[in-house]
Scaffold this active site. Structure first.
Site, PDB file in Angstrom:
ATOM      1  N   SER A  92      34.148  43.325  41.675  1.00  0.00           N
ATOM      2  CA  SER A  92      35.518  42.877  41.948  1.00  0.00           C
ATOM      3  C   SER A  92      35.450  41.876  43.094  1.00  0.00           C
ATOM      4  CB  SER A  92      36.410  44.062  42.326  1.00  0.00           C
ATOM      5  OG  SER A  92      36.542  44.937  41.240  1.00  0.00           O
ATOM      6  N   LYS A 168      42.092  42.059  37.789  1.00  0.00           N
ATOM      7  CA  LYS A 168      41.690  43.184  38.651  1.00  0.00           C
ATOM      8  C   LYS A 168      42.462  43.178  39.962  1.00  0.00           C
ATOM      9  CE  LYS A 168      39.549  46.690  40.351  1.00  0.00           C
ATOM     10  NZ  LYS A 168      38.104  46.838  40.566  1.00  0.00           N
ATOM     11  N   LYS A 236      39.124  45.329  50.776  1.00  0.00           N
ATOM     12  CA  LYS A 236      38.541  44.062  50.333  1.00  0.00           C
ATOM     13  C   LYS A 236      39.344  43.464  49.183  1.00  0.00           C
ATOM     14  CE  LYS A 236      35.577  44.256  47.281  1.00  0.00           C
ATOM     15  NZ  LYS A 236      35.499  44.210  45.796  1.00  0.00           N
TER      16      LYS A 236
END
Length: 291
Positions: A92, A168, A236
């Site tokens: 990701s 995502k 993140k």
């Protein structure tokens, strides 16, 4: 098939096991040893060596710089790739950086699919991941038989690499805001004098029901914050969301709030706990623990 698989961590190890159980041979390179339990793999010296030895390379790494280092630097995957091979990145990471890396692979005649996943460690172990893909239809069809070994809900989101990463990011926005909403609700109900377990049970039968309430609501009540998905990794992902939003000139006010609550948890040394631990930031604000 001989599959190069780089990134045998919490998510990658069970994904590689599922490929292995489907009779694929795993080739890897390690920053640390030994191999995770249940993985039988040939270990080579560099990502480039892995790429030379395989027709397909799969990576699942923590962050954008990790992927860039493994793929793009000297001794990286790109160096060992030849025309006709397939690169699948299941990390990701940033969609812009993904598109740039994909262009470099395309120049060597290599198909590139970005295929980030959702479903956590449980989904990885059960081969039940949701996989969001970006790439040409031809590249996706090449990757799909392997992705089906690791996941259940597999969607080609867009015809260019980076589309999967965008999807995502959207997923992580929704998950974070749901965790924050469940946290607020349970802290509120508990401080008002209600049994949070009974409140959760009642809400599970109504319109407020969700997977987050089911799984992470129980974690919050039982104080089981061992990581299925580490809070620092969700931090993140929300950073990627906010960085991309600035470029697109899109306001994400509640995403920013969820990120600040995660930052508050990280400041307390909780970055390696499960992301459901976001509730602890709200508990500290309320001076009240629900468990």
């Amino acid at each position: 098939m001989r599959i190069g698989f780089i990134g045998l961590g919490v998510m990658g190890a069970p994904m590689a096991r599922n490929l292995q159980e489907a009779k694929h041979e795993i080739i890897t390179t390690l920053n640390r040893s030994p191999l995770p339990d249940g993985i039988k793999a040939e270990v080579l010296d560099s990502p480039a060596d892995v790429a030379r030895a395989c027709d397909v390379v799969i990576t699942i790494l923590p962050d954008t710089p990790d992927v860039e280092r493994v793929l793009m630097t000297e001794g990286g995957v790109l160096e060992g790739m030849e025309s006709g091979k397939l690169m699948i990145d299941m990390s990701s990471i940033g969609p812009i950086e993904t598109a740039e890396m994909a262009r470099a692979f395309a120049e060597k005649g290599v198909d590139y699919v970005d295929a980030p996943v959702s479903g956590g460690e449980v989904g990885a172990k059960n081969a039940a991941l949701t996989i969001m893909c970006g790439g040409s239809n031809a590249a996706f069809e090449r990757a799909k038989p392997l992705l089906e070994v690791m996941g259940k809900n597999i969607t080609l989101v867009g015809d260019k690499p980076g589309a999967g990463q965008t999807c995502k990011i959207a997923n992580q926005i929704i998950v974070a805001l749901n965790i924050e909403a469940v946290s607020e609700a349970l802290v509120f109900a508990s401080k008002a004098g209600c049994d949070p377990a009974k409140v959760r049970e009642a809400l599970m039968g109504g319109f407020a029901s969700s997977k987050i309430l089911e799984v992470h609501g129980e974690r919050m009540i039982n104080r089981t914050f061992d990581p299925g998905f580490r809070l620092k990794l969700h931090q993140k992902d929300l950073n990627l969301a906010l960085q991309s939003a600035r470029i697109l000139q899109v306001a994400l006010p509640n995403t920013a709030t969820a990120q600040e609550l995660m930052n508050a948890c990280a400041a307390q040394g909780e970055e390696d706990t499960d992301h459901s631990g976001l509730v602890r930031a709200l508990e500290r604000l309320a001076n009240h623990e629900i468990g």
